[in-house]
Design an enzyme around this catalytic site. Structure first.
Site, PDB file in Angstrom:
ATOM      1  N   TYR A  94       0.634  -1.209  -0.237  1.00  0.00           N
ATOM      2  CA  TYR A  94      -0.020  -0.059  -0.345  1.00  0.00           C
ATOM      3  C   TYR A  94       0.697   1.009  -0.032  1.00  0.00           C
ATOM      4  O   TYR A  94       1.688   1.006   1.202  1.00  0.00           O
ATOM      5  CB  TYR A  94      -1.424  -0.307   1.474  1.00  0.00           C
ATOM      6  CG  TYR A  94      -1.264   1.263   1.312  1.00  0.00           C
ATOM      7  CD1 TYR A  94      -2.508   1.454   0.514  1.00  0.00           C
ATOM      8  CD2 TYR A  94      -1.095   2.519   3.052  1.00  0.00           C
ATOM      9  CE1 TYR A  94      -3.608   2.754   0.683  1.00  0.00           C
ATOM     10  CE2 TYR A  94      -2.325   3.888   2.821  1.00  0.00           C
ATOM     11  CZ  TYR A  94      -3.449   3.316   1.596  1.00  0.00           C
ATOM     12  OH  TYR A  94      -4.075   4.987   1.723  1.00  0.00           O
ATOM     13  N   ASP A 109       0.443  15.383   5.932  1.00  0.00           N
ATOM     14  CA  ASP A 109      -0.439  14.663   4.960  1.00  0.00           C
ATOM     15  C   ASP A 109      -0.868  15.990   5.221  1.00  0.00           C
ATOM     16  O   ASP A 109      -2.939  15.774   5.993  1.00  0.00           O
ATOM     17  CB  ASP A 109      -1.168  13.745   4.963  1.00  0.00           C
ATOM     18  CG  ASP A 109      -1.839  13.078   4.655  1.00  0.00           C
ATOM     19  OD1 ASP A 109      -1.941  13.904   3.467  1.00  0.00           O
ATOM     20  OD2 ASP A 109      -2.766  12.171   5.011  1.00  0.00           O
ATOM     21  N   ASP A 137      -2.516   5.700  -2.322  1.00  0.00           N
ATOM     22  CA  ASP A 137      -3.824   6.614  -2.091  1.00  0.00           C
ATOM     23  C   ASP A 137      -3.660   7.850  -3.629  1.00  0.00           C
ATOM     24  O   ASP A 137      -2.877   7.683  -3.829  1.00  0.00           O
ATOM     25  CB  ASP A 137      -3.196   6.707  -1.068  1.00  0.00           C
ATOM     26  CG  ASP A 137      -3.873   8.104  -0.182  1.00  0.00           C
ATOM     27  OD1 ASP A 137      -5.346   8.956  -0.946  1.00  0.00           O
ATOM     28  OD2 ASP A 137      -3.798   8.745   0.838  1.00  0.00           O
ATOM     29  N   ASP A 139      -6.177  10.427  -2.751  1.00  0.00           N
ATOM     30  CA  ASP A 139      -6.219  11.793  -2.448  1.00  0.00           C
ATOM     31  C   ASP A 139      -7.924  11.815  -3.134  1.00  0.00           C
ATOM     32  O   ASP A 139      -8.248  11.075  -2.719  1.00  0.00           O
ATOM     33  CB  ASP A 139      -5.710  12.520  -2.463  1.00  0.00           C
ATOM     34  CG  ASP A 139      -4.755  12.820  -0.974  1.00  0.00           C
ATOM     35  OD1 ASP A 139      -4.205  11.559  -0.510  1.00  0.00           O
ATOM     36  OD2 ASP A 139      -3.578  13.951  -1.514  1.00  0.00           O
ATOM     37  N   HIS A 164      -7.422   4.699  -3.966  1.00  0.00           N
ATOM     38  CA  HIS A 164      -8.489   5.102  -3.786  1.00  0.00           C
ATOM     39  C   HIS A 164      -9.079   6.430  -3.699  1.00  0.00           C
ATOM     40  O   HIS A 164      -8.001   6.952  -3.604  1.00  0.00           O
ATOM     41  CB  HIS A 164      -9.111   4.238  -2.141  1.00  0.00           C
ATOM     42  CG  HIS A 164      -7.471   5.384  -1.450  1.00  0.00           C
ATOM     43  ND1 HIS A 164      -7.830   6.588  -1.081  1.00  0.00           N
ATOM     44  CD2 HIS A 164      -6.349   3.975  -0.770  1.00  0.00           C
ATOM     45  CE1 HIS A 164      -6.710   6.126   0.236  1.00  0.00           C
ATOM     46  NE2 HIS A 164      -6.042   4.990  -0.195  1.00  0.00           N
ATOM     47  N   GLU A 166     -11.497   9.353  -2.313  1.00  0.00           N
ATOM     48  CA  GLU A 166     -12.235   9.961  -1.143  1.00  0.00           C
ATOM     49  C   GLU A 166     -12.962  10.803  -1.608  1.00  0.00           C
ATOM     50  O   GLU A 166     -12.744  12.094  -2.541  1.00  0.00           O
ATOM     51  CB  GLU A 166     -10.963  10.291  -0.084  1.00  0.00           C
ATOM     52  CG  GLU A 166      -9.854  11.674  -0.208  1.00  0.00           C
ATOM     53  CD  GLU A 166      -9.162  11.305   0.855  1.00  0.00           C
ATOM     54  OE1 GLU A 166      -8.984  12.643   1.142  1.00  0.00           O
ATOM     55  OE2 GLU A 166      -8.629  10.861   1.154  1.00  0.00           O
ATOM     56  N   CYS A 174      -5.063  14.313   6.558  1.00  0.00           N
ATOM     57  CA  CYS A 174      -5.102  12.692   6.917  1.00  0.00           C
ATOM     58  C   CYS A 174      -6.561  12.091   7.434  1.00  0.00           C
ATOM     59  O   CYS A 174      -7.026  12.604   8.417  1.00  0.00           O
ATOM     60  CB  CYS A 174      -3.960  12.592   7.876  1.00  0.00           C
ATOM     61  SG  CYS A 174      -3.939  10.502   8.614  1.00  0.00           S
ATOM     62  N   ARG A 213     -13.563   5.617  -1.303  1.00  0.00           N
ATOM     63  CA  ARG A 213     -13.427   5.999   0.164  1.00  0.00           C
ATOM     64  C   ARG A 213     -14.127   7.292   0.921  1.00  0.00           C
ATOM     65  O   ARG A 213     -14.525   8.134  -0.130  1.00  0.00           O
ATOM     66  CB  ARG A 213     -11.600   6.814   0.739  1.00  0.00           C
ATOM     67  CG  ARG A 213     -11.822   6.910   1.753  1.00  0.00           C
ATOM     68  CD  ARG A 213     -10.051   7.048   2.091  1.00  0.00           C
ATOM     69  NE  ARG A 213      -9.448   8.153   2.945  1.00  0.00           N
ATOM     70  CZ  ARG A 213      -8.129   8.926   3.525  1.00  0.00           C
ATOM     71  NH1 ARG A 213      -7.344   8.204   3.130  1.00  0.00           N
ATOM     72  NH2 ARG A 213      -8.826   9.618   4.543  1.00  0.00           N
ATOM     73  N   GLU A 243     -13.109   5.610   6.186  1.00  0.00           N
ATOM     74  CA  GLU A 243     -12.500   5.568   6.720  1.00  0.00           C
ATOM     75  C   GLU A 243     -12.570   6.447   8.490  1.00  0.00           C
ATOM     76  O   GLU A 243     -13.773   6.472   8.657  1.00  0.00           O
ATOM     77  CB  GLU A 243     -12.041   6.709   5.949  1.00  0.00           C
ATOM     78  CG  GLU A 243     -10.293   7.248   6.961  1.00  0.00           C
ATOM     79  CD  GLU A 243      -8.963   6.529   6.937  1.00  0.00           C
ATOM     80  OE1 GLU A 243      -8.869   5.619   7.598  1.00  0.00           O
ATOM     81  OE2 GLU A 243      -7.676   6.794   6.693  1.00  0.00           O
ATOM     82  N   ASN A 266      -9.087   0.191   7.492  1.00  0.00           N
ATOM     83  CA  ASN A 266      -7.120   0.845   7.771  1.00  0.00           C
ATOM     84  C   ASN A 266      -7.742   1.427   9.012  1.00  0.00           C
ATOM     85  O   ASN A 266      -7.720   2.249  10.161  1.00  0.00           O
ATOM     86  CB  ASN A 266      -7.230   2.867   6.583  1.00  0.00           C
ATOM     87  CG  ASN A 266      -5.987   3.069   6.816  1.00  0.00           C
ATOM     88  OD1 ASN A 266      -4.991   3.013   7.403  1.00  0.00           O
ATOM     89  ND2 ASN A 266      -5.931   4.493   6.936  1.00  0.00           N
TER      90      ASN A 266
END
Length: 352
Positions: A94, A109, A137, A139, A164, A166, A174, A213, A243, A266
């Site tokens: 990942y 982040d 990721d 974002d 993913h 989001e 984060c 996500r 998440e 996660n």
């Protein structure tokens, strides 16, 4: 009626209705895709149940998702951590956005890293062990639908198996920090649709895995989070990622509500989600578990200790723990490079 297909001209054959059942058979609602739900017969999980694992990472990831067992993907932050993860026996990696931002930029982040930062990291990681799937990721997709599509194309070109995307606002953070904000349902779904369209538009078809996500659980509540993921699945997301799920009961309920769609969880030590083991997460029904900061946090502790030891003792002897340069380079693939050079007729590295 077949499910929603964003490309009726080039995917009709792949996503055409199944042949009519024999007279003695009775089709149930579960056998017929809903007309308002994305469905591509080529990507049906049933197609990935049999046969050896593919050397192509996205296909391999789909096979892993379709077959028994949880997919465990430790978070990696650079080439060293990627090498160590594969050495430990992990079969999926990942690429954490937080870890990438920290390792490449030395920054938190907080939406500081760009698409170029993420793609550059992915190209390097995916080249080390090309058959090992890397989930990355993405974002928020780095902009509107066109940017999301560009992200998908660049990730696929880099060798990433799945990503993913989001529902946080562009100035995201984060998922285990406070103060998150999310976009509307429709904007989130626009991102998912853009990713699916970009994947399906590639000539020859791609097995790239799109993961939806949501960070809305901490902002709007679990009910809204589950609703968003259901809508994302209908729009074409292959996996659902909630998440910051805070309890075992909530994770079990989420898995049940989204079934049969695979669910990703996660785990970050000290974060919003309890420190489930991957064995525990599998019993709760999760299909993928990622440990986003396992490499980064361990690296901070190890490097801090090494630097403090060097400062205090004046030498790196104790922190090296007996690892000489050659032993270090062997972890980085030294023997493979030497073998390749020799097979090609080279002699530069006959002695190293």
């Amino acid at each position: 009626m077949p499910g929603l297909d964003y490309f009726s001209n080039n995917a009709a054959a792949a996503a055409s209705p199944a042949p009519a059942p024999a007279p003695e058979s009775v089709a149930t609602d579960a056998d017929v895709p809903r007309s308002d739900v994305y469905y591509n017969a080529r990507l049906d999980p049933k197609n990935y149940l049999e046969g050896p694992l593919s050397p192509y990472p996205s296909t391999r990831l789909r096979q892993m998702l379709a077959r028994p067992g949880i997919v465990v993907a430790p978070g990696i932050c650079d080439g060293i951590s990627a090498r160590c993860a594969v050495e430990a026996g992990f079969e999926c990696l990942y690429q954490s956005g937080a870890a990438t931002t920290a390792s490449r930029l030395g920054q938190p982040d907080l939406a500081i890293a760009t698409l170029n930062d993420f793609v550059g990291a992915a190209q390097m990681v995916c080249s080390l062990h090309p058959s090992v799937p890397v989930i990355a990721d993405a974002d928020t997709g780095f902009g509107g639908p066109a940017n999301v599509a560009r992200t998908v194309r660049q990730y696929i070109s880099a060798g990433v198996a799945g990503m993913h995307i989001e529902d946080q606002v562009q100035t995201k953070r984060c998922g285990h920090l406070m103060g998150k904000q999310v976009v509307s349902r429709e904007e989130f779904l626009t991102r998912i649709r853009a990713a699916v369209i970009a994947r399906d538009s590639l000539p020859g078809g791609s097995d790239f895995v799109v993961i939806g996500r949501t960070d809305s659980a901490q902002v709007l509540g679990m009910e809204e989070a589950v609703t968003r993921l259901k809508l994302a699945a209908d729009a074409g997301a292959d996996v659902c990622f909630i998440e910051g799920v805070k309890t075992e009961e909530l994770l079990r309920d989420t898995v049940a509500a989204l079934a049969p769609k695979p669910v990703l969880v996660n785990v970050i030590s000290g974060g919003l989600t309890p420190s489930f083991t991957y064995q525990q997460a599998e019993k709760m029904g999760a299909k993928i578990i990622i440990f986003s900061l396992v490499s980064s946090v361990a690296m901070v502790h190890a490097v801090r200790d090494a630097m403090q030891s060097l400062k205090k003792s004046g030498t790196d002897f104790s922190s090296a723990k007996g690892m000489d340069p050659k032993a270090f380079f062997e972890v980085m693939g030294l023997n493979e490079v030497v073998d390749l050079d020799a097979k090609a007729g080279g002699s530069a590295f006959a002695i190293v």
